[in-house]
Scaffold this active site. Structure first.
Site, PDB file in Angstrom:
ATOM      1  N   ASP A   1     -10.996  -7.831 -14.044  1.00  0.00           N
ATOM      2  CA  ASP A   1     -12.043  -7.564 -15.036  1.00  0.00           C
ATOM      3  C   ASP A   1     -11.652  -8.237 -16.357  1.00  0.00           C
ATOM      4  O   ASP A   1     -10.715  -9.056 -16.395  1.00  0.00           O
ATOM      5  CB  ASP A   1     -12.317  -6.048 -15.168  1.00  0.00           C
ATOM      6  CG  ASP A   1     -11.176  -5.287 -15.831  1.00  0.00           C
ATOM      7  OD1 ASP A   1     -10.141  -5.902 -16.147  1.00  0.00           O
ATOM      8  OD2 ASP A   1     -11.332  -4.075 -16.036  1.00  0.00           O
TER       9      ASP A   1
ATOM     10  N   CYS B   1      -6.656  -5.172 -13.324  1.00  0.00           N
ATOM     11  CA  CYS B   1      -7.476  -4.733 -14.456  1.00  0.00           C
ATOM     12  C   CYS B   1      -6.518  -4.323 -15.568  1.00  0.00           C
ATOM     13  O   CYS B   1      -5.403  -4.845 -15.630  1.00  0.00           O
ATOM     14  CB  CYS B   1      -8.456  -3.629 -14.048  1.00  0.00           C
ATOM     15  SG  CYS B   1      -7.734  -2.106 -13.393  1.00  0.00           S
ATOM     16  N   GLY B   2      -6.936  -3.416 -16.440  1.00  0.00           N
ATOM     17  CA  GLY B   2      -6.034  -3.030 -17.525  1.00  0.00           C
ATOM     18  C   GLY B   2      -4.809  -2.299 -17.010  1.00  0.00           C
ATOM     19  O   GLY B   2      -3.681  -2.575 -17.398  1.00  0.00           O
ATOM     20  N   THR B   3      -5.057  -1.335 -16.109  1.00  0.00           N
ATOM     21  CA  THR B   3      -3.964  -0.541 -15.551  1.00  0.00           C
ATOM     22  C   THR B   3      -3.755  -0.750 -14.051  1.00  0.00           C
ATOM     23  O   THR B   3      -2.718  -0.355 -13.518  1.00  0.00           O
ATOM     24  CB  THR B   3      -4.269   0.964 -15.723  1.00  0.00           C
ATOM     25  OG1 THR B   3      -5.514   1.233 -15.062  1.00  0.00           O
ATOM     26  CG2 THR B   3      -4.362   1.351 -17.195  1.00  0.00           C
ATOM     27  N   GLY B   4      -4.757  -1.274 -13.371  1.00  0.00           N
ATOM     28  CA  GLY B   4      -4.743  -1.343 -11.905  1.00  0.00           C
ATOM     29  C   GLY B   4      -5.355  -0.091 -11.287  1.00  0.00           C
ATOM     30  O   GLY B   4      -5.721  -0.080 -10.115  1.00  0.00           O
TER      31      GLY B   4
ATOM     32  N   HIS C   1       5.191   4.343  11.811  1.00  0.00           N
ATOM     33  CA  HIS C   1       4.238   4.294  10.704  1.00  0.00           C
ATOM     34  C   HIS C   1       2.783   4.217  11.190  1.00  0.00           C
ATOM     35  O   HIS C   1       1.866   4.591  10.474  1.00  0.00           O
ATOM     36  CB  HIS C   1       4.535   3.106   9.790  1.00  0.00           C
ATOM     37  CG  HIS C   1       5.930   3.165   9.230  1.00  0.00           C
ATOM     38  ND1 HIS C   1       6.328   4.152   8.371  1.00  0.00           N
ATOM     39  CD2 HIS C   1       7.009   2.383   9.440  1.00  0.00           C
ATOM     40  CE1 HIS C   1       7.605   3.974   8.065  1.00  0.00           C
ATOM     41  NE2 HIS C   1       8.045   2.907   8.703  1.00  0.00           N
TER      42      HIS C   1
ATOM     43  N   HIS D   1       5.114   0.160   5.363  1.00  0.00           N
ATOM     44  CA  HIS D   1       4.919   1.528   5.858  1.00  0.00           C
ATOM     45  C   HIS D   1       3.461   1.962   5.875  1.00  0.00           C
ATOM     46  O   HIS D   1       3.053   2.701   6.767  1.00  0.00           O
ATOM     47  CB  HIS D   1       5.700   2.525   4.984  1.00  0.00           C
ATOM     48  CG  HIS D   1       7.189   2.434   5.157  1.00  0.00           C
ATOM     49  ND1 HIS D   1       8.051   3.394   4.693  1.00  0.00           N
ATOM     50  CD2 HIS D   1       7.955   1.467   5.744  1.00  0.00           C
ATOM     51  CE1 HIS D   1       9.303   3.042   4.986  1.00  0.00           C
ATOM     52  NE2 HIS D   1       9.276   1.878   5.608  1.00  0.00           N
TER      53      HIS D   1
END
Ligand code: RB5
Length: 151
Positions: free
Chosen positions: A9, A66-69, A134, A99
């Protein structure tokens, strides 16, 4: 050649270009569905556009920035078949492939630096799902998603 889809973004235009170039330098083809100029937009639209490429098998794995993910991962994880993880370090980036069979990695330009982001991407793309014990756990995630989970 493995195809990787990338999206971003307005908070991650600069990092997107650097990471795209880095992924290409590792020998992958990159499909860019993110925005290329800093104009305000809504991260769910970009997450959706990227995940569509994975669901349609045009791309194998995705990188969402993005800014934080966080916003990207929340949106991506609403899409059936997507397992997206926010990572700020390489150990989780490798293990979420090995995993959890994650097919999307997310991180934030406002959280980590470009060198860490490159290492995270390298760890994620270079790892393979380990199957074995897993598989049953990942299958339970799929069962929850598909409403088939039984306690
Ligand atoms: C945009 O300001 C910001 O909210 C977005 O990039 C992201 O960090 C959301 O999770």
């Amino acid at each position: 050649m493995k195809k990787i889809v990338i999206a971003n973004d307005h908070a991650a235009v600069d990092m997107k270009f650097k990471i795209k170039e880095y992924i290409e330098s590792l020998g992958y083809e990159v499909i860019n569905v993110g925005i290329d100029e800093i104009v305000r937009c809504d991260y769910p639209d970009l997450a959706y556009a990227a995940c569509e490429k994975i669901i349609s098998k045009e791309a194998e794995l995705g990188v969402l920035i993005c800014g934080t993910g966080v916003g990207m991962s929340l949106a991506a994880n609403k899409i059936k078949g997507i397992r997206a993880c926010v990572c700020s370090e390489t150990y989780s980036a490798r293990l979420c492939r090995e995993h959890n069979n994650a097919n999307v990695i997310c991180f934030g330009e406002r959280v980590i630096g470009i060198e860490t982001a490159k290492e995270i991407v390298k760890a994620f793309l270079g790892a393979e799902f380990q199957n074995g014990k897993h598989s049953a756990r990942v299958q339970k995630i799929i069962d929850i998603e598909e409403g088939k989970y039984k306690k």
